[in-house]
Design an enzyme around this catalytic site. Sequence first.
Site, short mmCIF file in Angstrom:
data_model
loop_
_atom_site.label_atom_id
_atom_site.label_comp_id
_atom_site.label_asym_id
_atom_site.label_seq_id
_atom_site.Cartn_x
_atom_site.Cartn_y
_atom_site.Cartn_z
N LYS A 13 0.83 -1.21 0.00
CA LYS A 13 0.00 0.00 0.00
C LYS A 13 0.87 1.27 0.00
O LYS A 13 0.70 2.15 -0.83
CB LYS A 13 -0.94 0.01 1.22
CG LYS A 13 -1.87 -1.20 1.29
CD LYS A 13 -2.81 -1.12 2.48
CE LYS A 13 -2.12 -1.18 3.83
NZ LYS A 13 -1.50 -2.49 4.16
N ARG A 88 -10.26 0.16 8.32
CA ARG A 88 -9.75 -1.18 8.60
C ARG A 88 -10.79 -2.03 9.30
O ARG A 88 -10.51 -3.18 9.63
CB ARG A 88 -8.56 -1.05 9.54
CG ARG A 88 -7.24 -1.23 8.85
CD ARG A 88 -6.21 -0.97 9.92
NE ARG A 88 -5.02 -1.69 9.72
CZ ARG A 88 -3.92 -1.15 9.18
NH1 ARG A 88 -3.90 0.08 8.77
NH2 ARG A 88 -2.85 -1.87 9.06
N ARG A 127 11.58 -5.17 5.15
CA ARG A 127 11.32 -3.75 4.84
C ARG A 127 12.28 -2.83 5.59
O ARG A 127 12.58 -3.05 6.75
CB ARG A 127 9.89 -3.38 5.23
CG ARG A 127 9.65 -1.87 5.21
CD ARG A 127 8.20 -1.52 5.30
NE ARG A 127 7.50 -2.22 6.36
CZ ARG A 127 6.17 -2.37 6.38
NH1 ARG A 127 5.44 -1.87 5.43
NH2 ARG A 127 5.61 -3.02 7.37
N ARG A 160 10.82 -0.87 11.25
CA ARG A 160 9.69 -0.52 12.12
C ARG A 160 9.63 -1.45 13.33
O ARG A 160 9.91 -2.64 13.21
CB ARG A 160 8.39 -0.64 11.32
CG ARG A 160 7.87 0.68 10.83
CD ARG A 160 6.80 0.53 9.79
NE ARG A 160 5.63 -0.23 10.23
CZ ARG A 160 4.54 -0.40 9.47
NH1 ARG A 160 4.48 0.14 8.27
NH2 ARG A 160 3.52 -1.10 9.92
N ARG A 171 -0.66 -9.05 13.43
CA ARG A 171 -1.22 -8.07 12.48
C ARG A 171 -2.00 -8.78 11.38
O ARG A 171 -3.04 -8.31 10.95
CB ARG A 171 -0.10 -7.20 11.89
CG ARG A 171 0.43 -6.17 12.90
CD ARG A 171 1.78 -5.61 12.50
NE ARG A 171 1.78 -4.99 11.20
CZ ARG A 171 2.87 -4.72 10.50
NH1 ARG A 171 4.06 -5.03 10.99
NH2 ARG A 171 2.78 -4.15 9.33
P1 AP5 Z 1 4.73 -1.60 1.94
O1 AP5 Z 1 4.41 -0.79 0.76
O2 AP5 Z 1 5.45 -0.93 3.04
O3 AP5 Z 1 3.42 -2.37 2.48
P2 AP5 Z 1 2.12 -1.82 3.20
O4 AP5 Z 1 0.95 -2.46 2.54
O5 AP5 Z 1 2.13 -0.35 3.32
O6 AP5 Z 1 2.31 -2.55 4.61
P3 AP5 Z 1 2.21 -1.99 6.08
O7 AP5 Z 1 2.96 -2.97 6.93
O8 AP5 Z 1 2.60 -0.57 6.17
O9 AP5 Z 1 0.71 -2.14 6.36
P4 AP5 Z 1 0.02 -2.15 7.70
O10 AP5 Z 1 -1.36 -2.04 7.25
O11 AP5 Z 1 0.31 -3.32 8.56
O12 AP5 Z 1 0.69 -0.96 8.53
P5 AP5 Z 1 0.20 0.51 8.88
O13 AP5 Z 1 1.37 1.37 8.97
O14 AP5 Z 1 -0.90 0.88 8.00
O15 AP5 Z 1 5.58 -2.87 1.44
C1 AP5 Z 1 6.09 -3.83 2.35
C2 AP5 Z 1 7.49 -4.27 1.90
O16 AP5 Z 1 7.38 -5.02 0.70
C3 AP5 Z 1 8.44 -3.11 1.58
O17 AP5 Z 1 9.73 -3.42 2.00
C4 AP5 Z 1 8.38 -2.98 0.05
O18 AP5 Z 1 9.59 -2.52 -0.50
C5 AP5 Z 1 8.10 -4.42 -0.38
N1 AP5 Z 1 7.24 -4.50 -1.57
C6 AP5 Z 1 6.18 -3.70 -1.90
N2 AP5 Z 1 5.62 -4.09 -3.06
C7 AP5 Z 1 6.31 -5.20 -3.46
C8 AP5 Z 1 6.20 -6.05 -4.59
N3 AP5 Z 1 5.26 -5.87 -5.55
N4 AP5 Z 1 7.07 -7.08 -4.70
C9 AP5 Z 1 8.05 -7.28 -3.76
N5 AP5 Z 1 8.20 -6.48 -2.67
C10 AP5 Z 1 7.34 -5.45 -2.52
O19 AP5 Z 1 -0.41 0.29 10.33
C11 AP5 Z 1 0.43 0.01 11.43
C12 AP5 Z 1 -0.40 -0.14 12.69
O20 AP5 Z 1 -1.07 1.10 12.98
C13 AP5 Z 1 -1.52 -1.18 12.66
O21 AP5 Z 1 -1.05 -2.46 12.98
C14 AP5 Z 1 -2.47 -0.61 13.72
O22 AP5 Z 1 -2.02 -0.91 15.01
C15 AP5 Z 1 -2.35 0.88 13.52
N6 AP5 Z 1 -3.37 1.39 12.56
C16 AP5 Z 1 -3.14 2.04 11.38
N7 AP5 Z 1 -4.28 2.34 10.76
C17 AP5 Z 1 -5.28 1.90 11.56
C18 AP5 Z 1 -6.69 1.91 11.46
N8 AP5 Z 1 -7.32 2.44 10.40
N9 AP5 Z 1 -7.40 1.36 12.48
C19 AP5 Z 1 -6.80 0.82 13.55
N10 AP5 Z 1 -5.47 0.77 13.71
C20 AP5 Z 1 -4.71 1.30 12.72
MG MG Z 2 2.28 1.03 4.90
#
Ligand code: AP5
Ligand code: MG
Length: 213
Positions: A13, A88, A127, A160, A171
């Site tokens: 994402k 989410r 990552r 992270r 997660r």
């Molecule tokens: P990346 O692009 O970083 O993936 P992402 O989908 O953004 O993954 P996240 O881990 O950030 O998602 P998340 O939803 O768990 O975390 P968030 O910060 O939102 O890519 C991942 C890796 O793969 C990178 O190294 C990249 O280079 C590689 N990659 C990408 N595309 C690729 C491809 N095509 N092929 C190969 N490699 C690839 O949330 C964190 C925490 O915050 C949650 O756990 C929760 O506690 C809280 N939170 C956030 N939003 C909410 C909400 N709305 N409600 C409740 N809690 C929330």
């Molecule tokens: Mg992300």
Amino acid sequence: MNIILLGPPGAGKGTQAAYIKELKKVPHISTGDIFRQNIKEGTDLGKKAKEYMDKGLLVPDSVVVELVEDRITWPDAKNGFMLDGFPRTIAQAEALDESLAKTGKAIDAVINIDVDFSVLTERITGRRICRKCGATFHVKFNPVKKDGICDICGGELYQRDDDKEETVIKRLNEYQEKTRPLIEFYNKKGVLININGQQDIDAVTKDIEKALK
Ligand code: AP5
Ligand code: MG
Ligand code: ZN
């Protein structure tokens, strides 16, 4: 255009958002990034979010909804926005709909980045993120030229806190239980776009570009 990026942790994402925000000229609003920024600054919001994030759990709906409802009223979101990691839960999605309806707005597209669970742990544990500009890399799939240094700005790379394997499992469970039902929720509304996230980063970007035309 009002866009939502949906997908499990590690689906790509944040990586794709970096391209789409330029393409569509909309702000990239990542609730995870906002929480991490608040944790860094030691705010009350950051302290509260950290309790949940460290355990791999979702932050309570009330906290997140209030944050996003405010953020989408900022001037930069006047002509559209891209939400990454929100909503989410069904409750968050319903609250967002209600909030948008008040100003005659709606969600135009929900990009669901579909990736098999088996590859997510490797994506997440490999990552690396730039401390200075926030760019995302991967030790194997998107490596930097010089170890530990951001290609874009020269900043230091870090991992992270919630990217440890044991937290990643939690997660992924939270996603399965609470977030996955959103696919059907938006499918019924006719705004869902499924994208195969299990291709090279560039190929995924091209598919999203095509779908948003
Ligand atoms: P990346 O692009 O970083 O993936 P992402 O989908 O953004 O993954 P996240 O881990 O950030 O998602 P998340 O939803 O768990 O975390 P968030 O910060 O939102 O890519 C991942 C890796 O793969 C990178 O190294 C990249 O280079 C590689 N990659 C990408 N595309 C690729 C491809 N095509 N092929 C190969 N490699 C690839 O949330 C964190 C925490 O915050 C949650 O756990 C929760 O506690 C809280 N939170 C956030 N939003 C909410 C909400 N709305 N409600 C409740 N809690 C929330
Ligand atoms: Mg992300
Ligand atoms: Zn950087």
